[in-house]
Write a protein that holds these residues in place. Structure first.
Motif, PDB file in Angstrom:
ATOM      1  N   GLU A 215       0.814  -1.224   0.000  1.00  0.00           N
ATOM      2  CA  GLU A 215       0.000   0.000   0.000  1.00  0.00           C
ATOM      3  C   GLU A 215       0.846   1.272   0.000  1.00  0.00           C
ATOM      4  OE1 GLU A 215      -3.937  -0.220   1.579  1.00  0.00           O
ATOM      5  OE2 GLU A 215      -3.331  -1.814   2.961  1.00  0.00           O
ATOM      6  N   ASP A 216       1.912   1.252  -0.790  1.00  0.00           N
ATOM      7  CA  ASP A 216       2.750   2.440  -0.937  1.00  0.00           C
ATOM      8  C   ASP A 216       2.225   3.234  -2.136  1.00  0.00           C
ATOM      9  OD1 ASP A 216       4.641   4.362  -1.428  1.00  0.00           O
ATOM     10  OD2 ASP A 216       6.362   3.018  -1.311  1.00  0.00           O
ATOM     11  N   TYR A 217       1.174   4.027  -1.893  1.00  0.00           N
ATOM     12  CA  TYR A 217       0.506   4.716  -2.999  1.00  0.00           C
ATOM     13  C   TYR A 217       1.309   5.905  -3.508  1.00  0.00           C
ATOM     14  CZ  TYR A 217      -3.099   1.490  -1.726  1.00  0.00           C
ATOM     15  OH  TYR A 217      -3.760   0.323  -1.453  1.00  0.00           O
ATOM     16  N   GLU A 218       2.152   6.483  -2.651  1.00  0.00           N
ATOM     17  CA  GLU A 218       3.060   7.535  -3.142  1.00  0.00           C
ATOM     18  C   GLU A 218       4.066   6.939  -4.112  1.00  0.00           C
ATOM     19  OE1 GLU A 218       5.014  10.203  -0.426  1.00  0.00           O
ATOM     20  OE2 GLU A 218       3.200  10.328   0.799  1.00  0.00           O
ATOM     21  N   GLY A 219       4.609   5.787  -3.754  1.00  0.00           N
ATOM     22  CA  GLY A 219       5.567   5.102  -4.625  1.00  0.00           C
ATOM     23  C   GLY A 219       4.931   4.721  -5.946  1.00  0.00           C
ATOM     24  N   LEU A 220       3.694   4.246  -5.894  1.00  0.00           N
ATOM     25  CA  LEU A 220       2.967   3.863  -7.101  1.00  0.00           C
ATOM     26  C   LEU A 220       2.730   5.092  -7.987  1.00  0.00           C
ATOM     27  CD1 LEU A 220       1.885   1.157  -8.135  1.00  0.00           C
ATOM     28  CD2 LEU A 220      -0.262   1.624  -6.965  1.00  0.00           C
ATOM     29  N   THR A 221       2.360   6.211  -7.355  1.00  0.00           N
ATOM     30  CA  THR A 221       2.161   7.461  -8.101  1.00  0.00           C
ATOM     31  C   THR A 221       3.447   7.879  -8.813  1.00  0.00           C
ATOM     32  OG1 THR A 221       0.441   8.156  -6.557  1.00  0.00           O
ATOM     33  CG2 THR A 221       1.487   9.892  -7.877  1.00  0.00           C
TER      34      THR A 221
END
Lengths: 235, 235
Positions: A215-221
Protein backbone atom coordinates in the motif's frame (compact mmCIF):
# COMPACT_ATOMS: atom_id res chain seq x y z
CA UNK A 1 18.89 -28.96 -55.52
CA UNK A 2 15.30 -29.92 -54.78
CA UNK A 3 12.54 -29.80 -57.38
CA UNK A 4 11.30 -26.36 -56.27
CA UNK A 5 14.55 -24.70 -57.37
CA UNK A 6 13.82 -24.41 -61.13
CA UNK A 7 10.55 -22.53 -60.42
CA UNK A 8 12.30 -20.27 -57.95
CA UNK A 9 15.02 -19.44 -60.48
CA UNK A 10 12.39 -18.75 -63.17
CA UNK A 11 10.44 -16.47 -60.85
CA UNK A 12 13.58 -14.60 -59.78
CA UNK A 13 14.77 -14.13 -63.38
CA UNK A 14 11.71 -12.02 -64.32
CA UNK A 15 12.04 -9.45 -61.52
CA UNK A 16 14.12 -6.30 -61.06
CA UNK A 17 13.47 -6.36 -57.32
CA UNK A 18 12.79 -9.54 -55.34
CA UNK A 19 11.06 -9.06 -51.96
CA UNK A 20 11.30 -12.07 -49.65
CA UNK A 21 8.64 -11.95 -46.92
CA UNK A 22 8.57 -15.24 -45.01
CA UNK A 23 9.04 -16.19 -41.32
CA UNK A 24 12.62 -15.66 -40.15
CA UNK A 25 13.48 -19.37 -39.85
CA UNK A 26 12.45 -19.89 -43.49
CA UNK A 27 14.21 -16.64 -44.48
CA UNK A 28 17.60 -18.09 -43.57
CA UNK A 29 17.07 -21.06 -45.88
CA UNK A 30 15.10 -19.32 -48.69
CA UNK A 31 17.44 -16.36 -49.26
CA UNK A 32 20.62 -18.27 -50.28
CA UNK A 33 18.96 -20.03 -53.28
CA UNK A 34 17.23 -16.75 -54.23
CA UNK A 35 20.63 -15.01 -54.21
CA UNK A 36 22.11 -17.95 -56.18
CA UNK A 37 19.62 -17.16 -58.95
CA UNK A 38 20.12 -13.38 -58.81
CA UNK A 39 21.89 -11.68 -61.73
CA UNK A 40 24.15 -8.63 -61.49
CA UNK A 41 21.38 -6.12 -62.35
CA UNK A 42 18.86 -7.51 -59.82
CA UNK A 43 18.23 -6.57 -56.19
CA UNK A 44 16.90 -8.71 -53.32
CA UNK A 45 15.43 -7.45 -50.03
CA UNK A 46 13.96 -9.18 -47.00
CA UNK A 47 11.43 -7.47 -44.74
CA UNK A 48 12.18 -9.43 -41.57
CA UNK A 49 12.28 -8.50 -37.88
CA UNK A 50 15.72 -9.92 -36.99
CA UNK A 51 18.96 -9.38 -38.83
CA UNK A 52 22.04 -10.83 -37.14
CA UNK A 53 21.40 -14.52 -37.86
CA UNK A 54 20.33 -13.78 -41.43
CA UNK A 55 23.28 -11.54 -42.28
CA UNK A 56 25.70 -14.04 -40.73
CA UNK A 57 24.19 -16.75 -42.95
CA UNK A 58 24.65 -14.58 -46.06
CA UNK A 59 28.06 -13.08 -45.20
CA UNK A 60 30.08 -15.27 -47.57
CA UNK A 61 27.52 -15.46 -50.36
CA UNK A 62 29.10 -14.39 -53.70
CA UNK A 63 26.01 -12.27 -54.50
CA UNK A 64 25.84 -10.66 -51.02
CA UNK A 65 26.17 -7.20 -52.63
CA UNK A 66 22.82 -7.62 -54.45
CA UNK A 67 21.04 -8.02 -51.11
CA UNK A 68 19.78 -5.11 -48.97
CA UNK A 69 18.51 -6.00 -45.48
CA UNK A 70 15.47 -3.90 -44.61
CA UNK A 71 12.89 -3.84 -41.82
CA UNK A 72 9.83 -1.63 -42.31
CA UNK A 73 8.55 -0.77 -38.82
CA UNK A 74 4.88 -1.27 -39.66
CA UNK A 75 2.51 -4.19 -39.74
CA UNK A 76 -0.57 -5.65 -38.16
CA UNK A 77 -1.37 -8.73 -36.09
CA UNK A 78 -2.84 -10.40 -39.19
CA UNK A 79 -0.97 -12.63 -41.68
CA UNK A 80 -1.32 -13.58 -45.32
CA UNK A 81 -2.18 -11.69 -48.52
CA UNK A 82 -5.73 -10.93 -47.35
CA UNK A 83 -4.21 -8.93 -44.45
CA UNK A 84 -2.77 -6.31 -46.83
CA UNK A 85 -3.43 -2.70 -45.76
CA UNK A 86 -3.24 0.21 -48.18
CA UNK A 87 -0.91 2.99 -47.01
CA UNK A 88 0.56 0.84 -44.22
CA UNK A 89 4.11 2.10 -44.70
CA UNK A 90 3.40 5.79 -45.29
CA UNK A 91 5.37 8.01 -42.91
CA UNK A 92 6.74 5.03 -40.98
CA UNK A 93 10.38 4.16 -40.37
CA UNK A 94 12.27 1.57 -42.41
CA UNK A 95 15.58 0.30 -41.04
CA UNK A 96 18.37 -0.52 -43.51
CA UNK A 97 20.95 -2.82 -41.94
CA UNK A 98 24.68 -3.07 -42.67
CA UNK A 99 24.06 -0.96 -45.77
CA UNK A 100 27.80 -0.77 -46.57
CA UNK A 101 27.72 -4.48 -47.44
CA UNK A 102 25.28 -3.88 -50.29
CA UNK A 103 26.37 -2.74 -53.75
CA UNK A 104 25.89 1.04 -54.11
CA UNK A 105 23.43 0.71 -57.03
CA UNK A 106 21.37 -1.92 -55.15
CA UNK A 107 21.24 0.29 -52.06
CA UNK A 108 20.23 3.30 -54.16
CA UNK A 109 17.33 1.42 -55.78
CA UNK A 110 16.02 0.39 -52.37
CA UNK A 111 16.47 3.90 -50.91
CA UNK A 112 14.57 5.38 -53.87
CA UNK A 113 11.76 2.85 -53.34
CA UNK A 114 11.29 3.65 -49.65
CA UNK A 115 11.72 7.41 -50.13
CA UNK A 116 8.90 7.22 -52.70
CA UNK A 117 6.36 5.63 -50.33
CA UNK A 118 7.42 7.84 -48.42
CA UNK A 119 9.14 6.23 -45.42
CA UNK A 120 11.79 7.58 -43.03
CA UNK A 121 15.09 5.76 -43.60
CA UNK A 122 17.20 4.74 -40.61
CA UNK A 123 20.62 3.07 -40.94
CA UNK A 124 21.70 0.62 -38.21
CA UNK A 125 24.13 -2.26 -38.00
CA UNK A 126 22.53 -5.67 -37.50
CA UNK A 127 23.49 -5.95 -33.82
CA UNK A 128 22.00 -2.52 -32.99
CA UNK A 129 18.87 -3.34 -34.98
CA UNK A 130 18.25 -6.57 -33.06
CA UNK A 131 18.89 -4.88 -29.71
CA UNK A 132 16.59 -1.92 -30.31
CA UNK A 133 13.77 -3.95 -31.89
CA UNK A 134 13.84 -6.26 -28.84
CA UNK A 135 13.23 -3.13 -26.70
CA UNK A 136 10.63 -1.42 -28.85
CA UNK A 137 8.86 -4.22 -30.71
CA UNK A 138 9.55 -7.79 -29.58
CA UNK A 139 8.85 -7.20 -25.86
CA UNK A 140 5.42 -5.72 -26.72
CA UNK A 141 4.47 -9.02 -28.29
CA UNK A 142 5.62 -11.02 -25.25
CA UNK A 143 3.60 -8.81 -22.88
CA UNK A 144 0.54 -9.02 -25.10
CA UNK A 145 0.71 -12.84 -25.40
CA UNK A 146 1.09 -13.05 -21.60
CA UNK A 147 -1.83 -10.66 -21.05
CA UNK A 148 -4.11 -12.75 -23.28
CA UNK A 149 -3.06 -15.93 -21.44
CA UNK A 150 -3.70 -14.19 -18.10
CA UNK A 151 -7.19 -13.03 -18.97
CA UNK A 152 -8.13 -16.33 -20.64
CA UNK A 153 -6.94 -18.14 -17.48
CA UNK A 154 -8.68 -15.87 -14.93
CA UNK A 155 -11.82 -14.93 -16.86
CA UNK A 156 -13.56 -18.23 -17.43
CA UNK A 157 -16.69 -16.46 -18.71
CA UNK A 158 -15.77 -15.56 -22.28
CA UNK A 159 -18.93 -13.52 -22.70
CA UNK A 160 -17.67 -11.25 -19.86
CA UNK A 161 -14.46 -10.56 -21.79
CA UNK A 162 -16.48 -9.64 -24.86
CA UNK A 163 -18.89 -7.48 -22.83
CA UNK A 164 -16.30 -5.64 -20.76
CA UNK A 165 -13.42 -5.30 -23.22
CA UNK A 166 -12.87 -1.57 -23.72
CA UNK A 167 -10.58 0.05 -26.24
CA UNK A 168 -7.78 -0.05 -23.67
CA UNK A 169 -7.92 -3.79 -23.21
CA UNK A 170 -8.31 -4.37 -26.93
CA UNK A 171 -5.23 -2.30 -27.74
CA UNK A 172 -3.00 -4.02 -25.17
CA UNK A 173 -4.14 -7.50 -26.22
CA UNK A 174 -4.27 -6.90 -30.00
CA UNK A 175 -0.74 -8.21 -30.67
CA UNK A 176 -1.67 -11.50 -28.94
CA UNK A 177 -3.56 -12.38 -32.13
CA UNK A 178 -0.19 -12.59 -33.94
CA UNK A 179 0.89 -15.88 -35.46
CA UNK A 180 3.39 -18.22 -33.71
CA UNK A 181 4.80 -19.04 -37.18
CA UNK A 182 5.96 -15.41 -37.40
CA UNK A 183 6.95 -14.81 -33.79
CA UNK A 184 8.62 -17.96 -32.51
CA UNK A 185 11.45 -17.65 -35.09
CA UNK A 186 11.89 -13.96 -34.17
CA UNK A 187 12.15 -14.80 -30.45
CA UNK A 188 14.52 -17.65 -31.32
CA UNK A 189 16.85 -15.52 -33.44
CA UNK A 190 16.79 -12.62 -30.96
CA UNK A 191 16.67 -14.77 -27.84
CA UNK A 192 19.33 -13.12 -25.69
CA UNK A 193 18.11 -9.56 -26.32
CA UNK A 194 14.50 -10.61 -25.70
CA UNK A 195 15.41 -12.40 -22.45
CA UNK A 196 17.33 -9.34 -21.30
CA UNK A 197 14.44 -6.90 -21.83
CA UNK A 198 11.93 -9.45 -20.51
CA UNK A 199 13.91 -9.68 -17.26
CA UNK A 200 13.74 -5.89 -16.92
CA UNK A 201 9.98 -6.05 -17.58
CA UNK A 202 9.49 -8.74 -14.91
CA UNK A 203 11.48 -6.55 -12.51
CA UNK A 204 9.29 -3.51 -13.23
CA UNK A 205 6.09 -5.54 -12.81
CA UNK A 206 7.36 -7.06 -9.54
CA UNK A 207 8.16 -3.54 -8.31
CA UNK A 208 4.64 -2.28 -9.09
CA UNK A 209 3.25 -5.40 -7.40
CA UNK A 210 5.29 -4.77 -4.24
CA UNK A 211 4.23 -1.12 -4.05
CA UNK A 212 0.56 -2.13 -4.31
CA UNK A 213 0.95 -5.07 -1.90
CA UNK A 214 2.44 -2.84 0.81
CA UNK A 215 0.00 0.00 0.00
CA UNK A 216 2.75 2.44 -0.94
CA UNK A 217 0.51 4.72 -3.00
CA UNK A 218 3.06 7.53 -3.14
CA UNK A 219 5.57 5.10 -4.62
CA UNK A 220 2.97 3.86 -7.10
CA UNK A 221 2.16 7.46 -8.10
CA UNK A 222 5.85 8.16 -8.72
CA UNK A 223 6.22 5.07 -10.91
CA UNK A 224 3.16 6.00 -12.97
CA UNK A 225 4.44 9.57 -13.36
CA UNK A 226 7.71 8.11 -14.63
CA UNK A 227 5.82 5.83 -17.05
CA UNK A 228 3.88 8.90 -18.26
CA UNK A 229 7.22 10.20 -19.59
CA UNK A 230 6.48 8.03 -22.67
CA UNK A 231 4.05 10.86 -23.64
CA UNK A 232 7.02 13.11 -24.41
CA UNK A 233 8.45 10.58 -26.85
CA UNK A 234 5.19 9.32 -28.38
CA UNK A 235 2.69 12.19 -28.00
CA UNK B 1 -20.40 22.04 6.35
CA UNK B 2 -17.50 23.71 4.53
CA UNK B 3 -17.95 26.81 2.38
CA UNK B 4 -18.06 24.83 -0.89
CA UNK B 5 -21.34 23.20 0.13
CA UNK B 6 -23.73 26.06 -0.76
CA UNK B 7 -22.38 26.19 -4.34
CA UNK B 8 -22.61 22.42 -4.65
CA UNK B 9 -26.21 22.46 -3.42
CA UNK B 10 -27.09 25.29 -5.84
CA UNK B 11 -25.55 23.44 -8.76
CA UNK B 12 -27.30 20.19 -7.85
CA UNK B 13 -30.69 21.90 -7.47
CA UNK B 14 -30.78 22.99 -11.15
CA UNK B 15 -30.23 19.53 -12.65
CA UNK B 16 -32.51 16.57 -13.42
CA UNK B 17 -29.51 14.27 -13.72
CA UNK B 18 -26.22 14.82 -11.88
CA UNK B 19 -23.17 13.04 -13.33
CA UNK B 20 -20.20 12.82 -10.96
CA UNK B 21 -16.95 12.14 -12.83
CA UNK B 22 -13.97 12.48 -10.48
CA UNK B 23 -11.17 10.13 -9.38
CA UNK B 24 -12.44 7.28 -7.19
CA UNK B 25 -10.86 8.56 -3.95
CA UNK B 26 -12.65 11.90 -4.41
CA UNK B 27 -15.82 10.08 -5.50
CA UNK B 28 -16.24 8.53 -2.06
CA UNK B 29 -16.19 11.97 -0.40
CA UNK B 30 -17.98 14.00 -3.11
CA UNK B 31 -21.02 11.75 -3.57
CA UNK B 32 -22.47 11.91 -0.01
CA UNK B 33 -22.87 15.74 -0.02
CA UNK B 34 -24.25 15.57 -3.58
CA UNK B 35 -26.82 13.02 -2.42
CA UNK B 36 -27.56 15.21 0.64
CA UNK B 37 -28.60 17.97 -1.76
CA UNK B 38 -30.61 15.69 -4.08
CA UNK B 39 -34.40 16.01 -4.12
CA UNK B 40 -36.88 13.17 -4.70
CA UNK B 41 -37.25 13.87 -8.46
CA UNK B 42 -33.50 14.00 -9.16
CA UNK B 43 -31.07 11.26 -10.16
CA UNK B 44 -27.32 10.98 -9.50
CA UNK B 45 -24.85 8.72 -11.34
CA UNK B 46 -21.11 8.19 -11.06
CA UNK B 47 -19.02 6.94 -13.98
CA UNK B 48 -16.23 5.34 -11.95
CA UNK B 49 -14.12 2.20 -12.45
CA UNK B 50 -14.58 0.63 -8.99
CA UNK B 51 -17.84 0.07 -7.15
CA UNK B 52 -17.53 -1.88 -3.90
CA UNK B 53 -15.91 0.83 -1.75
CA UNK B 54 -18.24 3.49 -3.16
CA UNK B 55 -21.45 1.51 -2.68
CA UNK B 56 -20.39 0.52 0.85
CA UNK B 57 -19.86 4.22 1.65
CA UNK B 58 -23.36 5.08 0.34
CA UNK B 59 -25.23 2.04 1.68
CA UNK B 60 -26.88 3.86 4.60
CA UNK B 61 -27.46 7.19 2.86
CA UNK B 62 -31.14 8.21 3.12
CA UNK B 63 -31.13 9.20 -0.60
CA UNK B 64 -29.37 6.00 -1.77
CA UNK B 65 -32.36 5.20 -4.02
CA UNK B 66 -31.72 8.33 -6.13
CA UNK B 67 -28.24 7.03 -7.01
CA UNK B 68 -27.48 4.66 -9.88
CA UNK B 69 -23.93 3.26 -10.05
CA UNK B 70 -22.75 3.05 -13.66
CA UNK B 71 -19.49 2.30 -15.43
CA UNK B 72 -19.31 3.01 -19.16
CA UNK B 73 -16.60 0.72 -20.58
CA UNK B 74 -15.06 3.35 -22.82
CA UNK B 75 -12.48 6.07 -22.43
CA UNK B 76 -9.04 7.17 -23.52
CA UNK B 77 -5.68 7.66 -21.84
CA UNK B 78 -6.29 11.43 -21.76
CA UNK B 79 -7.94 13.42 -18.95
CA UNK B 80 -9.88 16.65 -18.63
CA UNK B 81 -12.60 18.37 -20.68
CA UNK B 82 -10.30 18.88 -23.69
CA UNK B 83 -10.01 15.07 -23.96
CA UNK B 84 -13.71 14.70 -24.86
CA UNK B 85 -14.34 12.43 -27.86
CA UNK B 86 -17.57 12.56 -29.86
CA UNK B 87 -19.30 9.17 -30.16
CA UNK B 88 -17.06 7.58 -27.50
CA UNK B 89 -19.85 5.55 -25.91
CA UNK B 90 -21.68 4.43 -29.05
CA UNK B 91 -22.09 0.66 -29.18
CA UNK B 92 -20.00 0.13 -26.04
CA UNK B 93 -21.05 -1.61 -22.83
CA UNK B 94 -22.21 0.25 -19.73
CA UNK B 95 -22.34 -1.68 -16.46
CA UNK B 96 -25.13 -0.87 -13.98
CA UNK B 97 -24.24 -2.05 -10.48
CA UNK B 98 -26.54 -3.24 -7.70
CA UNK B 99 -29.44 -1.83 -9.71
CA UNK B 100 -32.02 -3.18 -7.25
CA UNK B 101 -30.80 -0.61 -4.70
CA UNK B 102 -31.85 2.29 -6.94
CA UNK B 103 -35.42 3.61 -7.07
CA UNK B 104 -37.25 2.14 -10.12
CA UNK B 105 -37.88 5.59 -11.69
CA UNK B 106 -34.22 6.60 -11.22
CA UNK B 107 -33.03 3.36 -12.79
CA UNK B 108 -35.45 3.78 -15.70
CA UNK B 109 -34.19 7.31 -16.46
CA UNK B 110 -30.60 6.07 -16.55
CA UNK B 111 -31.50 3.02 -18.68
CA UNK B 112 -33.31 5.29 -21.15
CA UNK B 113 -30.27 7.58 -21.32
CA UNK B 114 -27.81 4.79 -22.12
CA UNK B 115 -30.18 2.99 -24.49
CA UNK B 116 -30.46 6.26 -26.42
CA UNK B 117 -26.70 6.65 -27.01
CA UNK B 118 -26.96 3.62 -27.78
CA UNK B 119 -24.97 1.51 -25.32
CA UNK B 120 -25.31 -2.16 -24.35
CA UNK B 121 -26.52 -2.43 -20.75
CA UNK B 122 -25.01 -5.06 -18.45
CA UNK B 123 -26.19 -5.63 -14.87
CA UNK B 124 -23.65 -6.84 -12.29
CA UNK B 125 -23.37 -6.69 -8.53
CA UNK B 126 -20.55 -4.51 -7.22
CA UNK B 127 -18.30 -7.44 -6.24
CA UNK B 128 -18.59 -9.05 -9.69
CA UNK B 129 -18.00 -5.71 -11.37
CA UNK B 130 -14.77 -5.11 -9.46
CA UNK B 131 -13.55 -8.66 -10.12
CA UNK B 132 -14.21 -8.62 -13.86
CA UNK B 133 -12.88 -5.09 -14.44
CA UNK B 134 -9.65 -6.12 -12.68
CA UNK B 135 -9.34 -8.92 -15.25
CA UNK B 136 -10.35 -7.03 -18.35
CA UNK B 137 -9.38 -3.41 -17.68
CA UNK B 138 -7.21 -2.72 -14.64
CA UNK B 139 -4.51 -5.34 -15.43
CA UNK B 140 -4.07 -3.81 -18.92
CA UNK B 141 -3.08 -0.55 -17.29
CA UNK B 142 -0.56 -2.23 -14.97
CA UNK B 143 1.08 -4.07 -17.89
CA UNK B 144 1.21 -0.89 -19.96
CA UNK B 145 2.76 1.19 -17.15
CA UNK B 146 5.34 -1.58 -16.61
CA UNK B 147 6.09 -1.79 -20.35
CA UNK B 148 6.71 1.97 -20.54
CA UNK B 149 9.01 1.79 -17.50
CA UNK B 150 10.85 -1.16 -19.07
CA UNK B 151 11.48 0.55 -22.38
CA UNK B 152 12.40 3.88 -20.75
CA UNK B 153 14.88 2.00 -18.55
CA UNK B 154 16.47 -0.12 -21.30
CA UNK B 155 16.30 2.27 -24.23
CA UNK B 156 18.38 5.23 -23.15
CA UNK B 157 18.26 6.74 -26.64
CA UNK B 158 14.82 8.36 -26.75
CA UNK B 159 15.17 9.13 -30.44
CA UNK B 160 15.43 5.37 -31.08
CA UNK B 161 12.06 4.81 -29.35
CA UNK B 162 10.51 7.51 -31.53
CA UNK B 163 12.13 6.12 -34.69
CA UNK B 164 11.35 2.45 -34.11
CA UNK B 165 7.96 2.62 -32.39
CA UNK B 166 5.52 0.81 -34.65
CA UNK B 167 1.77 0.64 -34.27
CA UNK B 168 2.18 -2.48 -32.15
CA UNK B 169 4.39 -0.81 -29.57
CA UNK B 170 2.24 2.31 -29.55
CA UNK B 171 -0.91 0.33 -28.88
CA UNK B 172 0.57 -1.69 -26.01
CA UNK B 173 2.10 1.39 -24.38
CA UNK B 174 -0.78 3.82 -24.98
CA UNK B 175 -2.44 3.25 -21.61
CA UNK B 176 0.86 4.16 -19.89
CA UNK B 177 0.01 7.79 -20.68
CA UNK B 178 -2.90 7.56 -18.21
CA UNK B 179 -2.94 9.78 -15.16
CA UNK B 180 -1.87 8.52 -11.70
CA UNK B 181 -4.65 10.71 -10.22
CA UNK B 182 -7.17 8.45 -11.98
CA UNK B 183 -5.43 5.11 -11.61
CA UNK B 184 -3.85 5.00 -8.15
CA UNK B 185 -7.29 5.30 -6.47
CA UNK B 186 -8.65 2.54 -8.74
CA UNK B 187 -5.77 0.20 -7.88
CA UNK B 188 -6.22 1.14 -4.20
CA UNK B 189 -9.95 0.41 -4.13
CA UNK B 190 -9.59 -2.79 -6.15
CA UNK B 191 -6.26 -3.84 -4.62
CA UNK B 192 -6.95 -7.51 -3.85
CA UNK B 193 -8.48 -8.29 -7.24
CA UNK B 194 -5.67 -6.44 -9.03
CA UNK B 195 -2.98 -8.27 -7.01
CA UNK B 196 -4.66 -11.58 -7.82
CA UNK B 197 -4.71 -11.04 -11.58
CA UNK B 198 -1.25 -9.45 -11.50
CA UNK B 199 0.13 -12.61 -9.86
CA UNK B 200 -1.38 -14.70 -12.65
CA UNK B 201 0.17 -12.34 -15.20
CA UNK B 202 3.61 -12.62 -13.56
CA UNK B 203 3.21 -16.40 -13.63
CA UNK B 204 2.37 -16.38 -17.36
CA UNK B 205 5.31 -14.09 -18.17
CA UNK B 206 7.69 -16.25 -16.10
CA UNK B 207 6.45 -19.31 -17.99
CA UNK B 208 7.09 -17.69 -21.39
CA UNK B 209 10.52 -16.63 -20.11
CA UNK B 210 11.39 -20.17 -19.02
CA UNK B 211 10.30 -21.67 -22.35
CA UNK B 212 12.50 -19.18 -24.22
CA UNK B 213 15.43 -19.58 -21.80
CA UNK B 214 15.48 -23.36 -22.26
CA UNK B 215 14.78 -23.05 -26.00
CA UNK B 216 11.53 -24.97 -25.83
CA UNK B 217 10.12 -23.58 -29.08
CA UNK B 218 7.35 -26.14 -29.27
CA UNK B 219 6.17 -25.10 -25.84
CA UNK B 220 6.38 -21.43 -26.86
CA UNK B 221 4.35 -22.17 -30.01
CA UNK B 222 1.67 -23.89 -27.92
CA UNK B 223 1.43 -20.93 -25.54
CA UNK B 224 1.12 -18.45 -28.41
CA UNK B 225 -1.56 -20.63 -30.05
CA UNK B 226 -3.42 -20.57 -26.74
CA UNK B 227 -3.06 -16.76 -26.53
CA UNK B 228 -4.40 -16.55 -30.12
CA UNK B 229 -7.69 -17.88 -28.72
CA UNK B 230 -8.43 -14.23 -27.81
CA UNK B 231 -9.23 -13.81 -31.55
CA UNK B 232 -12.39 -15.86 -31.08
CA UNK B 233 -13.62 -13.53 -28.36
CA UNK B 234 -12.41 -10.21 -29.82
CA UNK B 235 -12.24 -10.72 -33.60
Amino acid sequence: MDEVEPDLATAVRRADLIVVAVPMDAMVSVLPPVLDATAAHQVVIDVGSTKQALLAALAEHPNRGRFVAVHPMAGTEHSGPEAAVSGLFEGKTVVLCDAAHSDPDALRMVEDLFHALPMRLLYLDAADHDLHTAYVSHISHITSFALALTVLEKEKEEQRIFDLASGGFESTVRLAKSSPATWVPIFRQNRLNVLDVLDEHLHQLQHLRELLAREDYEGLTEQIQQANHIRKILP
